[in-house]
Write a protein that holds these residues in place. Structure first.
Motif, PDB file in Angstrom:
ATOM      1  N   GLN A   1       1.064  -1.089  -0.056  1.00  0.00           N
ATOM      2  CA  GLN A   1      -0.104   0.067   0.059  1.00  0.00           C
ATOM      3  C   GLN A   1       0.972   1.274   0.059  1.00  0.00           C
ATOM      4  OE1 GLN A   1      -2.483  -0.087   3.314  1.00  0.00           O
ATOM      5  NE2 GLN A   1      -3.293   2.085   3.281  1.00  0.00           N
TER       6      GLN A   1
ATOM      7  N   TYR B   1      -4.197   0.618  10.719  1.00  0.00           N
ATOM      8  CA  TYR B   1      -5.254  -0.261  10.385  1.00  0.00           C
ATOM      9  C   TYR B   1      -6.580   0.647  10.217  1.00  0.00           C
ATOM     10  CZ  TYR B   1      -9.155  -3.299  11.388  1.00  0.00           C
ATOM     11  OH  TYR B   1     -10.444  -3.763  11.298  1.00  0.00           O
TER      12      TYR B   1
ATOM     13  N   ALA C   1      -6.286   6.873   4.590  1.00  0.00           N
ATOM     14  CA  ALA C   1      -7.276   7.893   5.305  1.00  0.00           C
ATOM     15  C   ALA C   1      -8.418   8.318   4.333  1.00  0.00           C
ATOM     16  CB  ALA C   1      -6.326   9.162   5.524  1.00  0.00           C
TER      17      ALA C   1
HETATM   18  S1  SMO Z   1      -5.170   2.840   8.312  1.00  0.00           S
HETATM   19 MO1  SMO Z   1      -4.955   3.670   6.518  1.00  0.00          MO
HETATM   20  O1  SMO Z   1      -4.273   2.817   5.501  1.00  0.00           O
HETATM   21  O2  SMO Z   1      -5.445   5.314   6.482  1.00  0.00           O
END
Ligand code: SMO
Length: 807
Positions: free
Chosen positions: A218, A364, A560
């Protein structure tokens, strides 16, 4: 195919439940996940992981492993030290890709073994002989705060970070208020547990001395830094590629995947062959990145007899695990929603973050906002009971009102828009109409009869918030002047844009390149919907692909709940820019003024004349060296023309604040301690809805995650620091038996701060459910005078409470 009618704004696809372009391949098994990437000659790695939570490494003897006939390579910390740099850490703490000198959590990688396949690699890994001197483990914040056993001796303390933020005269508010309500709560360690674990396939090319690394990170363009620095190579030499589809992340693939990228790349560098490493499920559960907060709270609420909240004071200790990891502790984000949906001007927020011998915390879903929301909702519940007032009325009277919008918090974030009291009223109305009536789940006669069987029903609605698309380093702004905040916000937001680029292909179709990975949210679909409307062409004529990290601008990525805002804004901008490019190319072709040509619906026409060029015609004229247009999306608050000047000066830190009013109908069986959620009501407002089906899926999935955190899931450890939840029999994910029918209504109050009015969605239900389920349990148990104070509310915890307080 059929072209739908346009709405009043000329939109045919945006705002409709256009079928997700991702799903056909996903549902028919055509998608390549990280494990499916098969490079010729690829070798496979296994990790030797620490069996102890805390131990000094005395010796790593690799001789038996290396003499195995099928062993290709063994990497240890010593090899890494020689060739590669440290993984950058936070706050001066260094975390190496393979443990040096000491292991600090059970499952920490100590060595990597490479062989022809994973089976052999695991056999060879068993031959690596590590001698440990076992040390006392630190397994909770209280032991950590003693500093008797230190995780990182060089720092002299287990306190990784502490901070205190005070807004208004907190002591004065608590002295003057009619009542002070106090609470102590605990939040258990949970995480996202995506279907696909983290992994990487690295391929070093000796001709160019560079790497191709396929990964399911990510934030791959942003977090690539961790990989480049570990390898000691510049960014342009390490091309990170993400597959079009990633099997979920929820924050958990932000950091640990970088370690796997670096290790696979190091091995590939040594062997000059591709190397694959993918976590297996037990590795993920034992030591996968990342865990969420594990927290001990102590809170106070100053509240007058008439229900006016005068002040809120929350202190907590977070069990951070063994290293403070990138990007930030989750303790920081709630500063953007400090009083959640309520108008509370006077707040103190204090945290202490302790290092322990457990898996480090990173991200998370909800990123700390649910933990903050939980404590405030639990305290309001307690306050209503102590004051003898109606709990919903206490909440209602303190909600931020629509006439206060945009509402500026003392901590300087701005809530964009919405009607929180109306949301609460609507959810109350829905529950009254459907459940408090005859035959409903909360029909007073049914509730009474169920109690006879030891089953206590109740619900406690609340309005909770989901701050979206903001800058991440929120805390630093409190050390700045207003001018500095404004400059810094502009700079921060400008440095975290989302870029889209496009190619016009010879057949007149358009390819849009994304620079951010998707973990299933439907980015591709939303971009296609927006671009189809922006260009006035068919969605079938647009496709989407991903840039690798060397081609892509360093965007922040999906976190977010920001992509709905960022990608929709970027799509609008890109379509506008493409129209200008097309008009310019046509004008050049015709030798006329660009002002005399107009792009619309897939063609440029010359004003007044009959000349027209289709996109396929234009493809010959626009430059063919790659991208026709790139649009870097910056916070639209800076240039929206209708934007109120006074607000531009303030600058919202999170341009979208979605909210929901949620009411779970819970039933607590006091004989077994089991909690059933019989039905779940949610009124959800994320501003402009770009695709209702996608939003619905996000809402339902997020609520399911919240149910898991409230009732089931916990990464528990024993006193020696061994993880107790290492299979799916121990770590209980919510399933069809725990996730009830959901009744979801949507409101659309556009954000004035974003291009499309979208606010972002995806974390709201997690934030909400894990707060309103425990308060609803306390509401249900009110006749018994029992309250829970720890999540997850497991049957054993609940039974213990009932024994202590009733029997
Ligand atoms: S917990 Mo997230 O990847 O903003």
């Amino acid at each position: 195919s059929e072209v739908p009618d346009a709405d009043d704004e000329g939109k045919r696809y945006t705002g409709t439940s256009m079928r997700r372009v991702e799903d056909f391949d996903i549902l028919t098994g055509r998608v390549d996940y990280i494990h499916d990437i098969d490079l010729p000659g690829c070798l496979h790695a296994a990790l030797v992981r620490a069996p102890h939570a805390h131990a000094a490494i005395e010796e790593v003897d690799t001789s038996a492993a290396e003499s195995h006939p099928d062993c290709e390579l063994v990497l240890t910390a010593a090899d890494i030290e020689e060739h590669y740099q440290q993984t950058p850490g936070r706050l001066g703490f260094k975390e190496w890709a393979l443990a040096h000198d000491r292991v600090r959590f059970a499952g920490e990688p100590v060595a990597m073994v490479v062989a022809a396949d994973r089976y052999v690699a695991e056999d060879v890994a068993d031959l690596v002989d590590v001698s440990y001197d076992v040390l006392d483990p630190v397994t909770d914040v209280y032991a950590a705060s003693d500093d008797e056993v230190l995780l990182h001796e060089e720092t002299g303390t287990n306190l990784a970070d502490r901070d205190e933020f005070v807004f208004g005269d907190v002591e004065g508010a608590f002295e003057d208020a009619d009542n002070v309500v106090e609470g102590e709560y605990s939040w258990g360690r949970i995480s996202g547990v995506p279907m696909e674990t983290a992994g990487a396939v690295a391929d070093y090319d000796s001709d160019t001395d560079s790497f191709d690394v396929h990964c399911n990170l990510q934030l791959y363009t942003f977090n690539g830094e961790l990989v480049y620095e570990s390898l000691g190579y510049p960014a342009e030499k390490v091309r990170l590629h993400v597959p079009e589809n990633i099997g979920g992340s929820f924050g958990t693939k932000i950091a640990a995947g970088a370690r796997y990228c670096a290790l696979a790349a190091m091995a590939s560098h040594q062997l000059e062959r591709p190397v694959k490493y993918v976590e297996d499920r037990i590795e993920y559960l034992q030591a996968g990145d990342s865990h969420s907060c594990e927290r001990e709270y102590s809170v106070r609420l100053a509240v007058d007899d008439d229900g006016t909240i005068r002040g809120y004071d929350v202190s907590f200790m977070d069990d951070l695990g063994a290293f403070p990891r990138y990007p930030l502790p989750q303790a920081v984000k709630p500063l953007s929603v400090l009083s959640t949906s309520y108008h509370i001007d006077t707040v103190r927020y204090e945290y202490e973050l302790y290092l322990t011998n457990k898996v480090p915390q990173t991200a998370y879903r909800g990123f700390g906002v649910q933990q903050h929301t939980f404590a405030l909702e639990m305290t309001l519940e307690k306050a209503a009971r102590e004051l003898g007032v109606d709990p919903t009325e206490l909440r209602r009277q303190n909600l931020v009102r629509p006439d206060e919008m945009p509402y500026e918090l003392p901590s300087k974030n701005i809530y964009d828009s919405g009607d929180y009291p109306a949301a609460l009223a609507r959810i109350e109305e829905l529950v009254d109409e459907r459940e408090r009536c005859e035959g409903g789940l909360l029909d007073p006669d049914v509730v009474e009869a169920k109690r006879e069987e030891g089953k206590y029903r109740g619900t406690r609605p609340a309005v909770t918030l989901e701050p979206s698309a903001g800058v991440i380093d929120y805390a630093s702004r409190f050390e700045m002047s207003d001018d500095e905040i404004e400059a810094n916000t502009r700079e921060d937001v400008a440095s975290f844009p989302e870029h889209l680029a496009a190619d016009l292909r010879p057949d007149g179709t358009v390819t849009v390149h994304l620079a951010t990975s998707s973990a299933g949210q439907g980015h591709q679909t939303v971009v296609i919907q927006l671009m189809a409307d922006g260009l006035g062409i068919s969605p079938a004529d647009i496709d989407v692909d991903y840039l690798n990290s060397a081609e892509a601008p360093k965007d922040f990525g999906a976190a977010a709940s920001r992509m709905g805002i960022m990608l929709s804004g970027a799509s609008v901008g890109l379509a506008d820019e493409l129209a200008t490019v097309f008009e310019g190319a046509a004008a050049t072709h015709w030798g006329c003024d660009p002002a005399d040509v107009t792009y619309a619906d897939g063609a440029v026409t010359r004003d007044g004349g009959g000349d027209s060029l289709s996109l396929a015609d234009l493809a010959e004229f626009v430059d063919d060296d790659g991208h026709t247009a790139t649009y870097g999306y910056e916070n639209p608050a800076f240039d929206l023309p209708e934007f109120d000047d006074a607000l531009v000066d303030k600058l919202p830190t999170y341009p979208g604040t979605a909210y929901c009013a949620d009411a779970p109908i819970v039933e607590v069986d006091v004989n077994t301690g089991h909690v059933d959620i019989l039905r779940y009501y949610s009124l959800h407002d994320c501003g402009t809805v770009l695709n209702p089906d996608i939003v619905q899926g996000q809402v339902e999935g997020a609520i399911a995650h919240g149910i898991g955190g409230a009732l089931l899931e916990e990464f528990a450890y024993d006193d020696s620091g061994q993880p107790l939840a290492v299979t799916m029999f121990d770590y209980l994910l919510p399933s069809i038996t725990n996730v009830p029918e959901m009744v979801v209504e949507h409101r659309e109050t556009p954000s004035p701060f974003t291009v499309t009015g979208a606010k972002g969605a995806g974390e709201g239900g997690t934030i909400s459910a894990s707060a309103v389920i425990p308060t609803s349990i306390n509401a249900a148990l009110e006749p018994l005078g029992v309250t829970v104070d720890t999540v997850p509310v497991t049957p054993d915890r609940l039974r213990a409470k009932l024994r202590d307080e009733v029997e």
